[in-house]
Design an enzyme around this catalytic site. Structure first.
Site, PDB file in Angstrom:
ATOM      1  N   GLY A 153      36.719 -19.399 -23.553  1.00  0.00           N
ATOM      2  CA  GLY A 153      36.240 -19.498 -22.180  1.00  0.00           C
ATOM      3  C   GLY A 153      34.775 -19.872 -22.140  1.00  0.00           C
ATOM      4  N   CYS A 154      34.114 -19.540 -21.052  1.00  0.00           N
ATOM      5  CA  CYS A 154      32.681 -19.811 -20.923  1.00  0.00           C
ATOM      6  C   CYS A 154      31.956 -19.179 -22.100  1.00  0.00           C
ATOM      7  CB  CYS A 154      32.158 -19.249 -19.606  1.00  0.00           C
ATOM      8  SG  CYS A 154      30.360 -19.332 -19.440  1.00  0.00           S
ATOM      9  N   PHE A 155      31.090 -19.918 -22.776  1.00  0.00           N
ATOM     10  CA  PHE A 155      30.524 -19.437 -24.037  1.00  0.00           C
ATOM     11  C   PHE A 155      29.506 -18.313 -23.919  1.00  0.00           C
ATOM     12  CE2 PHE A 155      28.308 -23.899 -24.154  1.00  0.00           C
ATOM     13  CZ  PHE A 155      27.483 -23.583 -23.074  1.00  0.00           C
TER      14      PHE A 155
ATOM     15  N   PRO B 209      31.376 -14.723 -24.940  1.00  0.00           N
ATOM     16  CA  PRO B 209      31.610 -14.533 -26.373  1.00  0.00           C
ATOM     17  C   PRO B 209      30.322 -14.492 -27.193  1.00  0.00           C
ATOM     18  CG  PRO B 209      33.110 -16.183 -25.501  1.00  0.00           C
ATOM     19  CD  PRO B 209      32.137 -15.851 -24.403  1.00  0.00           C
TER      20      PRO B 209
END
Length: 197
Positions: free
Chosen positions: A27-29, A32
């Site tokens: 997903g959006c970095f 993570p």
């Protein structure tokens, strides 16, 4: 918090020389990046783009790449299999977002990582036909723009000033183990480091 330029430099100097690399699209970095930065054994995190065919992608012109987090880790403290466990806990492997930019991808870099991944999938995810997560050999990692790196601490002046006072530039902050831990802390993850009370 007891963050000083001296502590930043001292903590960052303790990085082992022999590190392994892992790359995940989840997903959006930003999320993570912070989540992996909280793990004991993860030394550095950086965000970027991978998995597509466009040369030199950017956030505005990402082409068919996916947002990813790249991790450097101390394999004597955390294994690739443990990172896989964490990556699969961070997403639903039976669902894949339609927008390629935010898709779930487990990249492998070495034959050993691919072997570990195959073993992991056999042992943990019995019905592999239901897995929608992309599994790919990484071809190239493209670094994301500076304003995406360590996103959670960018607006924290007291943190950024400590790095600048230590003589760090944007690239140094991006690659700093201290910054990875602080980025995780500011995002609400539990971290165990001497400069956070």
């Amino acid at each position: 918090m007891n963050l000083t330029p001296a502590l930043i430099k001292e903590y960052d100097r303790k990085v082992p020389a022999d590190l392994d690399t892992a790359t995940f699209g989840l997903g959006c970095f930003w999320g993570p990046d912070a989540a992996f930065g909280s793990l004991n054994g993860v030394v550095r995190t950086r965000v970027g783009y991978a998995g597509g065919t466009k040369d030199n992608p950017s956030y505005q012109l990402i082409g068919n790449h996916t947002e990813v987090v790249q991790i450097e880790y101390d394999h004597s403290r955390i294994s690739f299999t443990e990172l896989l466990d964490y990556a699969f806990d961070q997403h639903n492997p039976s669902y894949q977002p339609s927008k390629r930019q935010y898709q779930n991808v487990i990249f492998t870099i070495t034959p050993q990582q691919r072997e570990d991944l195959d073993t992991y999938l056999e042992e943990k995810l019995c019905n592999q036909s239901d897995i929608k997560t992309r599994i790919e050999q990484i071809d190239k990692f493209y670094m994301a723009e500076d304003y995406h790196q360590k996103y959670n601490i960018q607006g924290k002046r007291w943190i950024m000033e400590a790095f600048y006072n230590a003589g760090y530039n944007d690239n140094d902050i991006r690659d700093s183990p201290t910054a990875a831990m602080l980025n995780a802390h500011v995002a609400g993850h539990s971290v165990d480091v001497p400069f956070i009370n």
